[in-house]
Design a protein around this motif. Structure first.
Motif, PDB file in Angstrom:
ATOM      1  N   ALA A   1       0.825  -1.197   0.000  1.00  0.00           N
ATOM      2  CA  ALA A   1       0.000   0.000   0.000  1.00  0.00           C
ATOM      3  C   ALA A   1       0.866   1.257   0.000  1.00  0.00           C
ATOM      4  CB  ALA A   1      -0.898  -0.014   1.229  1.00  0.00           C
ATOM      5  N   CYS A   2       0.228   2.339  -0.326  1.00  0.00           N
ATOM      6  CA  CYS A   2       0.911   3.636  -0.299  1.00  0.00           C
ATOM      7  C   CYS A   2       1.144   4.051   1.155  1.00  0.00           C
ATOM      8  CB  CYS A   2       0.058   4.677  -1.003  1.00  0.00           C
ATOM      9  SG  CYS A   2      -0.239   4.310  -2.753  1.00  0.00           S
ATOM     10  N   THR A   3       2.203   4.814   1.377  1.00  0.00           N
ATOM     11  CA  THR A   3       2.574   5.245   2.718  1.00  0.00           C
ATOM     12  C   THR A   3       2.516   6.768   2.788  1.00  0.00           C
ATOM     13  OG1 THR A   3       4.090   3.376   2.833  1.00  0.00           O
ATOM     14  CG2 THR A   3       4.364   5.103   4.475  1.00  0.00           C
ATOM     15  N   PRO A   4       1.719   7.318   3.727  1.00  0.00           N
ATOM     16  CA  PRO A   4       1.643   8.774   3.842  1.00  0.00           C
ATOM     17  C   PRO A   4       2.649   9.332   4.837  1.00  0.00           C
ATOM     18  CG  PRO A   4      -0.001   7.798   5.244  1.00  0.00           C
ATOM     19  CD  PRO A   4       0.716   6.646   4.549  1.00  0.00           C
ATOM     20  N   THR A   5       2.927  10.614   4.697  1.00  0.00           N
ATOM     21  CA  THR A   5       3.713  11.322   5.706  1.00  0.00           C
ATOM     22  C   THR A   5       2.768  11.735   6.836  1.00  0.00           C
ATOM     23  OG1 THR A   5       3.310  13.441   4.636  1.00  0.00           O
ATOM     24  CG2 THR A   5       5.329  12.274   4.032  1.00  0.00           C
ATOM     25  N   THR A   6       3.328  12.144   7.934  1.00  0.00           N
ATOM     26  CA  THR A   6       2.546  12.672   9.053  1.00  0.00           C
ATOM     27  C   THR A   6       2.992  14.109   9.279  1.00  0.00           C
ATOM     28  OG1 THR A   6       2.471  10.468  10.016  1.00  0.00           O
ATOM     29  CG2 THR A   6       1.906  12.296  11.461  1.00  0.00           C
ATOM     30  N   PRO A   7       2.333  15.046   8.605  1.00  0.00           N
ATOM     31  CA  PRO A   7       2.781  16.435   8.722  1.00  0.00           C
ATOM     32  C   PRO A   7       2.419  17.045  10.081  1.00  0.00           C
ATOM     33  CG  PRO A   7       0.854  16.301   7.320  1.00  0.00           C
ATOM     34  CD  PRO A   7       1.229  14.894   7.681  1.00  0.00           C
ATOM     35  N   THR A   8       3.256  17.956  10.527  1.00  0.00           N
ATOM     36  CA  THR A   8       2.957  18.794  11.687  1.00  0.00           C
ATOM     37  C   THR A   8       2.830  20.210  11.158  1.00  0.00           C
ATOM     38  OG1 THR A   8       4.170  17.366  13.201  1.00  0.00           O
ATOM     39  CG2 THR A   8       3.803  19.635  13.907  1.00  0.00           C
TER      40      THR A   8
ATOM     41  N   TYR B   1      -3.193  21.012   1.114  1.00  0.00           N
ATOM     42  CA  TYR B   1      -4.262  21.560   1.928  1.00  0.00           C
ATOM     43  C   TYR B   1      -3.804  22.858   2.558  1.00  0.00           C
ATOM     44  CZ  TYR B   1      -6.202  16.884   1.576  1.00  0.00           C
ATOM     45  OH  TYR B   1      -6.701  15.712   1.090  1.00  0.00           O
ATOM     46  N   SER B   2      -4.721  23.530   3.220  1.00  0.00           N
ATOM     47  CA  SER B   2      -4.369  24.662   4.065  1.00  0.00           C
ATOM     48  C   SER B   2      -5.326  24.678   5.253  1.00  0.00           C
ATOM     49  CB  SER B   2      -4.412  25.984   3.297  1.00  0.00           C
ATOM     50  OG  SER B   2      -5.701  26.226   2.799  1.00  0.00           O
ATOM     51  N   LEU B   3      -4.852  25.273   6.340  1.00  0.00           N
ATOM     52  CA  LEU B   3      -5.636  25.428   7.556  1.00  0.00           C
ATOM     53  C   LEU B   3      -5.758  26.915   7.845  1.00  0.00           C
ATOM     54  CD1 LEU B   3      -3.893  22.734   9.787  1.00  0.00           C
ATOM     55  CD2 LEU B   3      -6.123  22.547   8.660  1.00  0.00           C
ATOM     56  N   ALA B   4      -6.901  27.328   8.349  1.00  0.00           N
ATOM     57  CA  ALA B   4      -7.103  28.725   8.727  1.00  0.00           C
ATOM     58  C   ALA B   4      -7.950  28.775   9.990  1.00  0.00           C
ATOM     59  CB  ALA B   4      -7.793  29.490   7.598  1.00  0.00           C
TER      60      ALA B   4
ATOM     61  N   SER C   1      -4.737  20.830  18.219  1.00  0.00           N
ATOM     62  CA  SER C   1      -5.716  19.916  17.646  1.00  0.00           C
ATOM     63  C   SER C   1      -5.002  18.807  16.886  1.00  0.00           C
ATOM     64  CB  SER C   1      -6.678  20.656  16.714  1.00  0.00           C
ATOM     65  OG  SER C   1      -7.793  19.834  16.420  1.00  0.00           O
ATOM     66  N   ALA C   2      -5.759  17.839  16.468  1.00  0.00           N
ATOM     67  CA  ALA C   2      -5.233  16.751  15.639  1.00  0.00           C
ATOM     68  C   ALA C   2      -6.358  16.285  14.717  1.00  0.00           C
ATOM     69  CB  ALA C   2      -4.741  15.581  16.502  1.00  0.00           C
ATOM     70  N   LEU C   3      -5.975  15.843  13.540  1.00  0.00           N
ATOM     71  CA  LEU C   3      -6.951  15.368  12.553  1.00  0.00           C
ATOM     72  C   LEU C   3      -6.446  14.076  11.950  1.00  0.00           C
ATOM     73  CD1 LEU C   3      -9.514  15.819  10.890  1.00  0.00           C
ATOM     74  CD2 LEU C   3      -8.162  17.240   9.335  1.00  0.00           C
ATOM     75  N   SER C   4      -7.174  12.997  12.177  1.00  0.00           N
ATOM     76  CA  SER C   4      -6.802  11.689  11.624  1.00  0.00           C
ATOM     77  C   SER C   4      -7.394  11.544  10.230  1.00  0.00           C
ATOM     78  CB  SER C   4      -7.328  10.572  12.515  1.00  0.00           C
ATOM     79  OG  SER C   4      -6.749  10.652  13.791  1.00  0.00           O
ATOM     80  N   TYR C   5      -6.731  10.746   9.408  1.00  0.00           N
ATOM     81  CA  TYR C   5      -7.222  10.501   8.057  1.00  0.00           C
ATOM     82  C   TYR C   5      -6.891   9.077   7.632  1.00  0.00           C
ATOM     83  CZ  TYR C   5      -2.388  11.353   6.636  1.00  0.00           C
ATOM     84  OH  TYR C   5      -1.031  11.302   6.510  1.00  0.00           O
ATOM     85  N   THR C   6      -7.595   8.631   6.618  1.00  0.00           N
ATOM     86  CA  THR C   6      -7.404   7.300   6.029  1.00  0.00           C
ATOM     87  C   THR C   6      -7.201   7.465   4.545  1.00  0.00           C
ATOM     88  OG1 THR C   6      -8.908   6.363   7.689  1.00  0.00           O
ATOM     89  CG2 THR C   6      -8.458   5.022   5.738  1.00  0.00           C
ATOM     90  N   ILE C   7      -6.257   6.716   3.991  1.00  0.00           N
ATOM     91  CA  ILE C   7      -6.084   6.729   2.542  1.00  0.00           C
ATOM     92  C   ILE C   7      -7.136   5.810   1.936  1.00  0.00           C
ATOM     93  CG2 ILE C   7      -4.552   6.143   0.616  1.00  0.00           C
ATOM     94  CD1 ILE C   7      -2.212   6.731   2.434  1.00  0.00           C
TER      95      ILE C   7
END
Length: 179
Positions: free
Chosen positions: A38-45, A150-153, A170-176
């Motif tokens: 599977a594809c592997t995502p980064t975990t951005p801060t 993406y962007s956050l505001a 805050s934290a935001l989880s995601y799924t590919i």
């Protein structure tokens, strides 16, 4: 004796019937590919720029100018997943606004998420975390790095709500998602 003859007759008939059922009438050819995984995502801060509480005057309907861009890089070992996307977990979403709630010491403010991968990147699409509206998909994923921008505001939790200074956490989880 009659029973033995009957038993032998039935057995013989079944034997010949089973051979006729094994006749080959066609062939199914099967091909496939085993991919590397599977594809592997980064975990951005993402560190939001400091902003004066008085400057946060906008709700989403007013437009936001304090956006901080970030990228989730999804590395795919091969192009076996030609369409992929991100589904965001709505656990930390404000059920009224669809924005991301925050648990820092600042009050009256939450975080809006915008998709910048759309066709018109000068006007990013707001992602309503309650229903996934605006979630990103890449239709031509490539082997190697695929960038999901993406962007956050910061946005007020309501038009008449005062924003009090403090930290934003805050934290935001995601799924590919593979299509």
């Amino acid at each position: 004796m009659y029973e033995k003859i009957l038993c032998i007759s039935i057995s013989t008939a079944l034997f010949f019937m089973s051979h006729s059922a094994l006749a080959v009438d066609g062939t199914i050819n099967i091909t496939g590919t085993v991919t590397a995984g599977a594809c592997t995502p980064t975990t951005p801060t993402v560190t939001l720029d400091s902003i004066n509480a008085e400057a946060i005057t906008a709700t989403l309907s007013d437009g936001l100018t304090n956006a901080t861009p970030f990228t989730i890089v999804v590395n795919c070992p091969d192009n076996g997943q030609p369409i992929l996307g991100i589904d965001f977990d709505p656990t930390n979403a404000d059920t009224n606004t669809g924005n991301l709630e925050q648990t820092g010491t600042a009050t009256g403010v939450e975080i809006a998420l915008f998709d910048k991968n759309g066709a018109n990147t000068s006007s990013p699409l707001w992602v309503n975390l309650n229903n996934g509206t605006g979630s990103t998909s890449i239709t031509d994923a490539v082997e190697g790095d695929n960038n999901l921008n993406y962007s956050l505001a910061l946005a007020r939790t309501g038009a008449s709500v005062a924003v009090e200074p403090g930290t934003i956490v805050s934290a935001l989880s995601y799924t590919i998602r593979y299509n």
